[in-house]
Design a protein around this motif. Structure first.
Motif, PDB file in Angstrom:
ATOM      1  N   VAL A 184      59.297  15.523   5.998  1.00  0.00           N
ATOM      2  CA  VAL A 184      59.293  16.298   7.244  1.00  0.00           C
ATOM      3  C   VAL A 184      59.759  15.385   8.377  1.00  0.00           C
ATOM      4  CG1 VAL A 184      57.430  17.833   6.500  1.00  0.00           C
ATOM      5  CG2 VAL A 184      56.883  15.757   7.807  1.00  0.00           C
ATOM      6  N   TRP A 185      60.041  15.999   9.522  1.00  0.00           N
ATOM      7  CA  TRP A 185      60.431  15.234  10.698  1.00  0.00           C
ATOM      8  C   TRP A 185      59.188  14.800  11.464  1.00  0.00           C
ATOM      9  CZ3 TRP A 185      65.029  13.277  11.872  1.00  0.00           C
ATOM     10  CH2 TRP A 185      66.160  13.827  11.239  1.00  0.00           C
ATOM     11  N   GLU A 186      59.225  13.569  11.925  1.00  0.00           N
ATOM     12  CA  GLU A 186      58.146  13.045  12.758  1.00  0.00           C
ATOM     13  C   GLU A 186      58.757  12.586  14.075  1.00  0.00           C
ATOM     14  OE1 GLU A 186      55.541   9.279  12.066  1.00  0.00           O
ATOM     15  OE2 GLU A 186      54.663  10.936  10.892  1.00  0.00           O
ATOM     16  N   MET A 187      58.376  13.274  15.149  1.00  0.00           N
ATOM     17  CA  MET A 187      58.929  12.992  16.472  1.00  0.00           C
ATOM     18  C   MET A 187      57.903  12.293  17.358  1.00  0.00           C
ATOM     19  SD  MET A 187      60.937  15.353  15.097  1.00  0.00           S
ATOM     20  CE  MET A 187      59.719  16.673  14.984  1.00  0.00           C
ATOM     21  N   ILE A 188      58.392  11.381  18.185  1.00  0.00           N
ATOM     22  CA  ILE A 188      57.591  10.800  19.250  1.00  0.00           C
ATOM     23  C   ILE A 188      58.099  11.382  20.557  1.00  0.00           C
ATOM     24  CG2 ILE A 188      56.836   8.705  20.433  1.00  0.00           C
ATOM     25  CD1 ILE A 188      55.841   8.953  17.557  1.00  0.00           C
ATOM     26  N   ILE A 189      57.201  12.022  21.297  1.00  0.00           N
ATOM     27  CA  ILE A 189      57.587  12.610  22.582  1.00  0.00           C
ATOM     28  C   ILE A 189      56.770  11.969  23.697  1.00  0.00           C
ATOM     29  CG2 ILE A 189      58.319  14.811  21.592  1.00  0.00           C
ATOM     30  CD1 ILE A 189      55.666  16.018  22.486  1.00  0.00           C
ATOM     31  N   THR A 190      57.385  11.896  24.882  1.00  0.00           N
ATOM     32  CA  THR A 190      56.739  11.282  26.042  1.00  0.00           C
ATOM     33  C   THR A 190      56.837  12.228  27.224  1.00  0.00           C
ATOM     34  OG1 THR A 190      57.438   9.098  25.247  1.00  0.00           O
ATOM     35  CG2 THR A 190      56.669   9.248  27.523  1.00  0.00           C
ATOM     36  N   GLY A 191      55.682  12.592  27.788  1.00  0.00           N
ATOM     37  CA  GLY A 191      55.662  13.435  28.968  1.00  0.00           C
ATOM     38  C   GLY A 191      55.873  12.634  30.234  1.00  0.00           C
ATOM     39  N   ASP A 192      55.907  13.325  31.392  1.00  0.00           N
ATOM     40  CA  ASP A 192      56.179  12.604  32.639  1.00  0.00           C
ATOM     41  C   ASP A 192      55.024  11.700  33.053  1.00  0.00           C
ATOM     42  OD1 ASP A 192      54.485  14.645  33.282  1.00  0.00           O
ATOM     43  OD2 ASP A 192      55.757  15.532  34.826  1.00  0.00           O
ATOM     44  N   SER A 193      53.869  11.836  32.407  1.00  0.00           N
ATOM     45  CA  SER A 193      52.757  10.924  32.685  1.00  0.00           C
ATOM     46  C   SER A 193      52.905   9.614  31.916  1.00  0.00           C
ATOM     47  CB  SER A 193      51.426  11.577  32.300  1.00  0.00           C
ATOM     48  OG  SER A 193      51.353  11.770  30.897  1.00  0.00           O
ATOM     49  N   GLY A 194      53.852   9.572  30.968  1.00  0.00           N
ATOM     50  CA  GLY A 194      54.069   8.380  30.167  1.00  0.00           C
ATOM     51  C   GLY A 194      53.289   8.342  28.873  1.00  0.00           C
ATOM     52  N   THR A 195      52.459   9.350  28.633  1.00  0.00           N
ATOM     53  CA  THR A 195      51.652   9.401  27.422  1.00  0.00           C
ATOM     54  C   THR A 195      52.505   9.815  26.224  1.00  0.00           C
ATOM     55  OG1 THR A 195      49.710  10.023  28.717  1.00  0.00           O
ATOM     56  CG2 THR A 195      49.602  10.419  26.339  1.00  0.00           C
ATOM     57  N   GLU A 196      52.404   9.067  25.142  1.00  0.00           N
ATOM     58  CA  GLU A 196      53.147   9.396  23.929  1.00  0.00           C
ATOM     59  C   GLU A 196      52.340  10.326  23.035  1.00  0.00           C
ATOM     60  OE1 GLU A 196      54.417   5.944  21.823  1.00  0.00           O
ATOM     61  OE2 GLU A 196      56.134   5.596  23.148  1.00  0.00           O
ATOM     62  N   GLU A 197      53.068  11.151  22.290  1.00  0.00           N
ATOM     63  CA  GLU A 197      52.443  12.111  21.387  1.00  0.00           C
ATOM     64  C   GLU A 197      53.320  12.232  20.145  1.00  0.00           C
ATOM     65  OE1 GLU A 197      51.212  16.889  21.517  1.00  0.00           O
ATOM     66  OE2 GLU A 197      51.844  15.830  23.331  1.00  0.00           O
ATOM     67  N   LYS A 198      52.698  12.454  18.993  1.00  0.00           N
ATOM     68  CA  LYS A 198      53.439  12.613  17.754  1.00  0.00           C
ATOM     69  C   LYS A 198      53.438  14.093  17.356  1.00  0.00           C
ATOM     70  CE  LYS A 198      52.886   9.433  14.698  1.00  0.00           C
ATOM     71  NZ  LYS A 198      52.285   8.573  13.638  1.00  0.00           N
ATOM     72  N   VAL A 199      54.614  14.610  17.007  1.00  0.00           N
ATOM     73  CA  VAL A 199      54.761  16.003  16.574  1.00  0.00           C
ATOM     74  C   VAL A 199      55.515  16.005  15.249  1.00  0.00           C
ATOM     75  CG1 VAL A 199      55.643  18.304  17.143  1.00  0.00           C
ATOM     76  CG2 VAL A 199      54.843  16.794  18.973  1.00  0.00           C
ATOM     77  N   ARG A 200      55.082  16.828  14.317  1.00  0.00           N
ATOM     78  CA  ARG A 200      55.739  16.928  13.016  1.00  0.00           C
ATOM     79  C   ARG A 200      56.307  18.329  12.831  1.00  0.00           C
ATOM     80  NH1 ARG A 200      51.969  15.287   8.384  1.00  0.00           N
ATOM     81  NH2 ARG A 200      53.848  14.436   7.392  1.00  0.00           N
ATOM     82  N   ALA A 201      57.477  18.404  12.177  1.00  0.00           N
ATOM     83  CA  ALA A 201      58.129  19.696  11.950  1.00  0.00           C
ATOM     84  C   ALA A 201      58.981  19.631  10.693  1.00  0.00           C
ATOM     85  CB  ALA A 201      58.990  20.081  13.146  1.00  0.00           C
ATOM     86  N   LYS A 202      59.199  20.784  10.094  1.00  0.00           N
ATOM     87  CA  LYS A 202      59.988  20.857   8.868  1.00  0.00           C
ATOM     88  C   LYS A 202      61.489  20.727   9.139  1.00  0.00           C
ATOM     89  CE  LYS A 202      56.518  23.911   6.783  1.00  0.00           C
ATOM     90  NZ  LYS A 202      56.247  25.294   6.318  1.00  0.00           N
ATOM     91  N   VAL A 203      61.952  21.288  10.266  1.00  0.00           N
ATOM     92  CA  VAL A 203      63.382  21.273  10.606  1.00  0.00           C
ATOM     93  C   VAL A 203      63.540  20.828  12.053  1.00  0.00           C
ATOM     94  CG1 VAL A 203      65.462  22.683  10.916  1.00  0.00           C
ATOM     95  CG2 VAL A 203      63.972  23.087   8.950  1.00  0.00           C
ATOM     96  N   LEU A 204      64.530  19.991  12.299  1.00  0.00           N
ATOM     97  CA  LEU A 204      64.862  19.546  13.647  1.00  0.00           C
ATOM     98  C   LEU A 204      66.111  20.282  14.118  1.00  0.00           C
ATOM     99  CD1 LEU A 204      64.598  17.595  16.077  1.00  0.00           C
ATOM    100  CD2 LEU A 204      65.949  15.938  14.771  1.00  0.00           C
ATOM    101  N   ILE A 205      66.028  20.878  15.308  1.00  0.00           N
ATOM    102  CA  ILE A 205      67.178  21.524  15.936  1.00  0.00           C
ATOM    103  C   ILE A 205      67.601  20.673  17.125  1.00  0.00           C
ATOM    104  CG2 ILE A 205      68.089  23.592  17.054  1.00  0.00           C
ATOM    105  CD1 ILE A 205      67.282  24.215  14.247  1.00  0.00           C
ATOM    106  N   ASN A 206      68.792  20.107  17.056  1.00  0.00           N
ATOM    107  CA  ASN A 206      69.331  19.295  18.136  1.00  0.00           C
ATOM    108  C   ASN A 206      70.249  20.160  18.993  1.00  0.00           C
ATOM    109  OD1 ASN A 206      70.517  17.404  19.814  1.00  0.00           O
ATOM    110  ND2 ASN A 206      71.659  16.365  18.187  1.00  0.00           N
ATOM    111  N   SER A 207      69.683  20.716  20.057  1.00  0.00           N
ATOM    112  CA  SER A 207      70.477  21.539  20.981  1.00  0.00           C
ATOM    113  C   SER A 207      70.418  20.911  22.369  1.00  0.00           C
ATOM    114  CB  SER A 207      69.956  22.979  21.020  1.00  0.00           C
ATOM    115  OG  SER A 207      68.589  23.011  21.390  1.00  0.00           O
ATOM    116  N   ALA A 208      70.693  19.621  22.414  1.00  0.00           N
ATOM    117  CA  ALA A 208      70.544  18.839  23.644  1.00  0.00           C
ATOM    118  C   ALA A 208      71.740  18.934  24.573  1.00  0.00           C
ATOM    119  CB  ALA A 208      70.277  17.370  23.291  1.00  0.00           C
TER     120      ALA A 208
END
Length: 507
Positions: free
Chosen positions: A183-207
């Motif tokens: 699965v995909w394991e993402m590290i995301i960072t909000g505007d507060s600077g706090t990191e969070e880990k999110v997991r998903a089966k499919v990644l959609i890159n629509s950046a």
């Protein structure tokens, strides 16, 4: 928790995919590094159109799909989308008028038009429509396309996705995406600077303009597919003429320019097509582009359009798939979907190109690509679905505005019209039972505290600019004092929120 889809990008394509997928029963997480529609999707020419000039490049499938989508989207969101009539003046430097008329015949019939009126010939000397034009323009053609409040279209997709279960996070950057245990394991960072880990089966890159950067720096691919960044710039000038028609002008270099009545007091002029090599997040109109647009339209109008008439300018980056076209204006506007599915890893779908008109079809195509990984996924559903606030027939727009004007008689009719055009049937929710002007709270010109709070709680508005330039274009109408008051209001709200975050309660 493992989501089905993790979507990078809160533009029209990302939010459209999130909406469609959520409506088919998939669990979706969308992360946008800035505000919704803060990139290309709020910097378009704001047209739902087939793309008359694309016929010259034989992109018949793209044109047909876009022509069909005009009326699909008009029915889905009649509050933020409405018909426009375009006038194309003919002159000796253009193709012979019988050939041009043939192209417009195709434009009328290629998409199965039912609502929009067809093409007609215009005598520019005797029809008031031609009054602003130079006398040398005698004959023209008038045809139909549609207008859209582009950034609001993005927000409505996000709202509908959230209503169907999606998680929508703005001001949240995906800094890493790696395949871990299938699965995909993402590290995301909000505007507060706090990191969070999110997991998903499919990644959609629509950046959008960042799609290649995501492939390279976030996903870590050594050979990311390339995009061709093409900058399109626009000018907003004092209103150039009194009628409600748009003009489409063909320039000597073969490119076209539009002049479109805009925000009641202005005219929108666009667009340019030039390759962009800089930061995709900070495009700016150049002096050369400004001169080009002013000169191009001045060739047609009796009264020249000059720099002192410019009230605002904006630029956006079209993230087109690099197909090797020699000129920026010749690069394909069609979308390209690239599926990366290693045998021992989770799939990734990258979205290249596209135009705002075909975002819904792009979303359907994206979900068709990943359908084999979700056999339980529901069928396509968006073709006949309404957007939030659009749950009424297109033909009733003026009737609904009149009813709202009577109901909220304490507010100027022009402002009620603006609000209905923004929120449709959600206007009652925005007013929240208000019966008097004082019920609306602090005033920021035509904008009120109650509307601001609704935008903050329901539409992810976090700054004054989110409202002034994306949820609306009130930045063109509010005075500096009113804008400063709105910014002060947001600053106080942010300070109060920080106090709660720090102390766990309001002191």
């Amino acid at each position: 928790m493992i989501y089905d889809l993790f979507v990078i990008g809160g533009g029209v394509n990302g939010c459209g995919i999130a909406r469609d997928a959520s409506g088919r029963g998939l669990k979706v997480f969308l992360a946008e590094q800035g505000d919704l529609a803060s990139g290309t999707s709020s910097a378009s020419t704001k047209l739902i159109h087939g793309g008359l000039r694309y016929l010259e490049h034989y992109e018949f499938r793209l044109v047909r799909e876009a022509l069909i989508e005009r009326e699909v989207l008009l029915n889905a969101a009649p509050h933020i989308i409405w018909p426009l009539r375009f006038v194309l003046p003919h002159h000796s430097g253009m193709r012979p008028w019988p050939l041009l008329r043939l192209g417009l015949f195709l434009y009328d019939h290629l998409g199965g038009r039912k609502i929009l009126p067809g093409t007609r010939t215009v005598d520019l000397h005797n029809d008031p429509i031609g009054e602003p034009l130079k006398d040398e323009f005698v004959r023209g053609y008038e045809y139909s396309d549609c207008w859209v409040e582009d950034a609001r279209l993005v927000v409505l997709n996000a709202r509908d996705a959230e209503a169907k279960g999606a998680v929508i996070r703005t001001r949240t950057k995906c800094t890493s995406a790696r395949r871990v245990d299938g699965v995909w394991e993402m590290i995301i960072t909000g505007d507060s600077g706090t990191e969070e880990k999110v997991r998903a089966k499919v990644l959609i890159n629509s950046a959008g303009p960042w799609v290649s950067q995501v492939l390279g720096t976030v996903v870590g691919r050594n050979d990311p597919d390339k995009i061709r960044m093409v900058k399109g710039s626009h000018l907003v000038v004092d209103r150039l003429y009194d009628h409600d028609r748009c003009f489409i002008f063909q320039n000597a270099d073969g490119r076209i320019c539009f002049t479109i009545p805009y925000e009641s007091e202005f005219t929108l002029i666009g667009t340019t097509d030039e390759d962009h090599k800089g930061d995709p997040g900070s495009p700016r109109i150049s002096d050369a582009e400004t001169d080009y647009l002013l000169h191009a339209v001045s060739e047609y109008f009796k009264k020249p359009v000059t720099r002192d008439m410019v009230r605002w300018a904006y630029s956006g980056i079209r993230p087109l798939y690099d197909d090797g076209a020699s000129k920026a204006q010749e690069a394909t506007r069609d979308y390209v979907l690239k599926l990366d599915h290693p045998t021992d890893g989770a799939p990734m779908l990258s979205v290249f190109g596209g135009k705002i008109t075909t975002f819904r079809k792009l979303a359907e195509s994206a979900l068709e690509k990943i359908q084999p990984f979700f056999p339980q996924m529901g069928r396509p559903w968006t073709a006949g679905a309404k957007m939030p606030g659009g749950d009424f027939p297109y033909a009733e727009v003026e009737q609904r505005i009149a009813e709202a004007t009577r109901k909220y008689s304490f507010m100027a009719p022009r402002n009620v019209r603006r609000m209905f055009r923004a929120y449709g049937t959600d206007i009652d929710s925005v007013f929240g039972g208000a019966r008097f002007a004082q019920d609306m709270g602090q005033s920021f010109g035509v904008l009120t505290e109650r509307e601001v709070e609704w935008l903050k709680t329901r539409e992810w508005a976090r700054t004054a600019d989110d409202i002034l330039w994306r949820r609306s274009k009130l930045g063109l109408h509010l005075g500096q004092d009113e804008q400063d008051a709105l910014r002060s209001f947001f600053a106080k709200s942010a300070k109060a929120r920080d106090t709660v975050d720090a102390n766990g309660s309001t002191a």
